[in-house]
Design an enzyme around this catalytic site. Structure first.
Site, PDB file in Angstrom:
ATOM      1  N   LYS A   1       0.938  -1.305  -0.003  1.00 52.54           N
ATOM      2  CA  LYS A   1      -0.156   0.028  -0.023  1.00 52.54           C
ATOM      3  C   LYS A   1       0.661   1.297   0.152  1.00 52.54           C
ATOM      4  O   LYS A   1       1.973   1.260   0.527  1.00 52.54           O
ATOM      5  CB  LYS A   1      -0.977   0.001   1.198  1.00 52.54           C
TER       6      LYS A   1
ATOM      7  N   SER B   1      -9.492   2.205   3.113  1.00 59.06           N
ATOM      8  CA  SER B   1      -8.635   3.029   1.990  1.00 59.06           C
ATOM      9  C   SER B   1      -7.618   1.927   1.366  1.00 59.06           C
ATOM     10  O   SER B   1      -7.000   2.485   0.529  1.00 59.06           O
ATOM     11  CB  SER B   1      -7.887   3.999   3.044  1.00 59.06           C
TER      12      SER B   1
ATOM     13  N   SER C   1      -9.967   0.065   7.227  1.00 63.58           N
ATOM     14  CA  SER C   1      -9.456  -0.282   6.061  1.00 63.58           C
ATOM     15  C   SER C   1      -8.745  -1.100   5.398  1.00 63.58           C
ATOM     16  O   SER C   1      -8.222  -1.326   4.222  1.00 63.58           O
ATOM     17  CB  SER C   1      -8.345   1.316   6.153  1.00 63.58           C
TER      18      SER C   1
END
Length: 488
Positions: free
Chosen positions: A79, A154, A178
Site C-alpha cells: 500500500k 482505504s 481499511s
C-alpha cells in the site's frame, strides 16, 4: 507453469519457489505483466521492473544457497502509505507526488528480510482517509467483480491487486476498517492485528492511536505467513510498538474449533443491514456450528456511538499529523506566494484533496479552545467505554462475529455528494479499531449483484492466532476464498 502462477496463494507459491519448480524472477515477471494487462483497474500507482527483478534475482540466490526463509522469492505489493527506498511514496496525495524516502518502513524491511520481492506500490485513499478508494489524487480504483463499483477503502488498491490476481498478497493499513472493509468488498482475506503488534515506523500517519498495518491475501494461511514476518517489537523507532515477541501464526492453524464460543452482537444485525448481507452472515455462522462452534448472543451497546467517537478522534489526530505537510521541508510547495503564511495556505490548498481538508478542519475544530472538553475529551471517555464493552463480551465468548459492512460494495460516485454515507458504512469495523482489538474479514458468500460479502471476526488482545485458526477451519470447509472475478 508460469501461466498458472497467479492462481497460487502465498503458501503454495512459497513451496514451489523453495523446491525451485519456479524461480523468483519468473514469478515477478508474471505478476508484473498481469499488473500491466489490467492497469485499467487503477490498483498500482508505481512499479519499477528493474528494481523488482533485482530483488527477485537476490531471492533466487538465497534459495539456491539453501536459505529456508518462509517467504523467499514471493512477490507482493505494498500500500502506498508505507515509505520505500526503491519506489516513490505518495500516500495517494498530490502533496507527496514524486517523493522518495531514504529508508524503508519497518513492515517493508521485515518482509524483505523474510525474502519477499516488491512488485510496486498500490493505490489508496489520500492519506488513508476514505471508505471507497475514490479519494485518491491519482484516480479511483475499480472493483474487479464489477468495474462500476468501489473496492472499499482505504486499502482498495491492495484488495483489488489480490482479488484480480495481480499480486499473491499485499500490505494494507487499518485505521477504522481499511483492511477489513475492502477485503470484504473484494472477496479476499485480510487481518488487522492488535494495535501495536506491527510497527508504525515508516507508515505515513493518519491517526496515530488507531493506525495499524496488516496483510491482505486469499486465505487465512497466507495471512498467517505474512503476519508472522510483519509483527514484532520496534522500540527504537516506534514508541507505540508493543513489547510482544514475534510469533509464528501458522502453528495453530489446524487446531480444532470444537466448542469455540462465537459471540454474535445483536447490534450488528439491527436495522440498516441489508437482507443479502444478513443471509450470507447467517449461513457462515451456521457453517461454524457444523464445525463444532457454539453461537452465543451478546451485546455491544455502544456500537452506534463508535461513529461520532471515531470521527472526532481520528480527524483530531489527522489535523496534528498532517501539519508537517506545509511545503517547507518536503512535498509539494506552491510556486507563487507572497510570504511564509501565504505559502502555507496555497501549498495546502493546492495539494490536499477535499476529504483530507474536511478532516483537518473537523480535527482542528474539536481540538480548539472551548471545544476540546466538549468533543475530544468526551470522545476519549466513550472510547474507553467501548473497549470495556468488548471485555464484558469476551467473558461470554472467545471471538465475536458479524458483518463487515451493512451492504455490499456500492457504485462509484454513489456517495459523492454525501460523505456521511461513507462514514456510516464503517459502523461495524469502528468499534474494534477504537478498542485496539485484532479483527479480520473472510469471504463468506455473495450478495446483491453477485458481489462478495465478508464475515468479520474480532478477537481479544493478542488473539490473532485464534482468529486465524477459526478462519482457516472455515476456509477448509468452504471455497469462497478461492473464487475469482470473471476474466481474472
Amino acid at each position: 507453469m508460469s501461466g498458472q502462477l497467479h492462481e497460487l496463494g502465498v503458501a503454495e507459491l512459497a513451496r514451489r519457489l523453495r523446491t525451485r519448480d519456479v524461480s523468483a524472477v519468473e514469478a515477478a515477471q508474471h505478476f508484473l505483466a498481469r499488473g500491466q494487462a489490467h492497469a485499467s483497474l487503477g490498483a498500482y500507482l508505481a512499479t519499477d521492473e528493474q528494481a523488482t527483478l533485482a530483488q527477485a534475482r537476490a531471492a533466487d540466490a538465497r534459495i539456491a544457497a539453501g536459505d529456508a526463509a518462509p517467504l523467499a522469492g514471493v512477490p507482493i505489493a505494498h500500500k502506498d502509505i508505507f515509505v520505500t527506498r526503491d519506489f516513490p511514496t505518495t500516500a495517494g496525495s498530490k502533496m507527496l507526488e514524486g517523493y522518495r524516502s531514504p529508508f524503508d518502513a519497518t513492515v517493508v524491511r521485515r518482509l524483505a528480510e523474510a525474502g519477499v520481492v516488491t512488485l510496486g506500490k498500490l493505490n489508496c485513499d489520500e492519506f488513508a482517509m476514505g471508505s471507497s478508494n475514490e479519494n485518491s489524487a491519482y484516480g479511483a480504483v475499480r472493483n474487479p467483480w464489477d468495474g462500476s463499483r468501489i473496492p472499499g477503502g482505504s486499502s482498495g488498491g491492495s484488495a483489488v491487486a489480490v482479488a484480480a490476481r495481480l499480486a499473491p498478497a499485499a500490505t494494507g493499513t487499518d485505521t477504522g476498517g481499511s483492511i477489513r472493509q475492502p477485503a470484504s468488498f473484494c472477496g479476499i482475506t485480510g487481518i488487522k492485528p492488535t494495535y501495536g503488534r506491527a510497527s508504525r515506523y515508516g507508515m505515513i500517519a493518519f491517526a496515530s492511536s488507531l493506525d495499524q498495518a496488516g496483510p491482505m491475501a486469499h486465505s487465512a494461511e497466507d495471512c498467517a505467513l505474512l503476519l508472522s514476518a510483519m509483527c514484532g517489537p520496534d522500540p527504537d523507532r516506534d514508541s507505540t510498538s508493543l513489547d510482544a515477541p514475534a510469533e509464528d501464526f501458522t502453528r495453530g492453524l489446524d487446531g480444532s474449533i470444537e466448542g469455540l464460543r462465537i459471540g454474535v452482537p445483536k447490534e450488528f444485525f439491527a436495522e440498516g443491514v441489508s437482507a443479502d448481507v444478513r443471509a450470507a452472515i447467517d449461513a457462515a455462522l451456521a457453517q461454524y456450528e457444523k464445525l463444532g462452534a457454539k453461537r452465543v448472543e451478546i451485546s455491544l451497546p455502544r456500537t452506534e456511538l463508535s461513529i461520532p467517537v471515531y470521527y472526532v478522534i481520528a480527524p483530531a489526530e489527522a489535523s496534528s499529523n498532517l501539519s508537517r505537510f506545509d511545503g517547507v521541508k518536503f512535498g509539494h510547495r506552491a510556486k507563487q506566494y507572497a510570504d511564509l503564511l501565504d505559502m502555507y495556505k496555497k501549498t495546502r490548498a493546492e495539494a490536499f484533496g477535499d476529504e483530507v481538508k474536511r478532516r483537518i478542519m473537523i480535527g482542528t475544530y474539536v481540538l480548539s479552545h472551548g471545544y476540546y472538553d466538549a468533543y475530544y475529551l468526551q470522545a476519549q471517555k466513550i472510547r474507553r467505554m467501548i473497549a470495556d464493552d468488548f471485555q464484558q463480551a469476551f467473558r461470554q465468548c472467545d471471538v465475536i462475529a458479524g458483518p463487515v459492512a451493512p451492504t455490499v460494495a456500492w457504485t462509484l460516485g454513489e456517495h459523492g455528494n454525501d460523505p456521511l454515507a461513507d462514514y456510516l458504512a464503517d459502523i461495524f469495523t469502528l468499534p474494534g479499531s477504537l478498542a485496539g482489538l485484532p479483527g479480520m474479514s473472510i469471504p463468506c458468500g455473495f450478495g446483491a449483484g453477485g458481489m462478495p460479502v465478508g464475515l468479520q471476526m474480532i478477537g481479544n488482545y493478542f488473539q490473532e492466532a485464534r482468529l486465524l485458526n477459526a478462519a482457516h477451519r472455515f476456509q477448509q470447509a468452504t471455497d469462497f476464498h478461492l473464487r475469482t472475478p470473471e476474466g481474472f
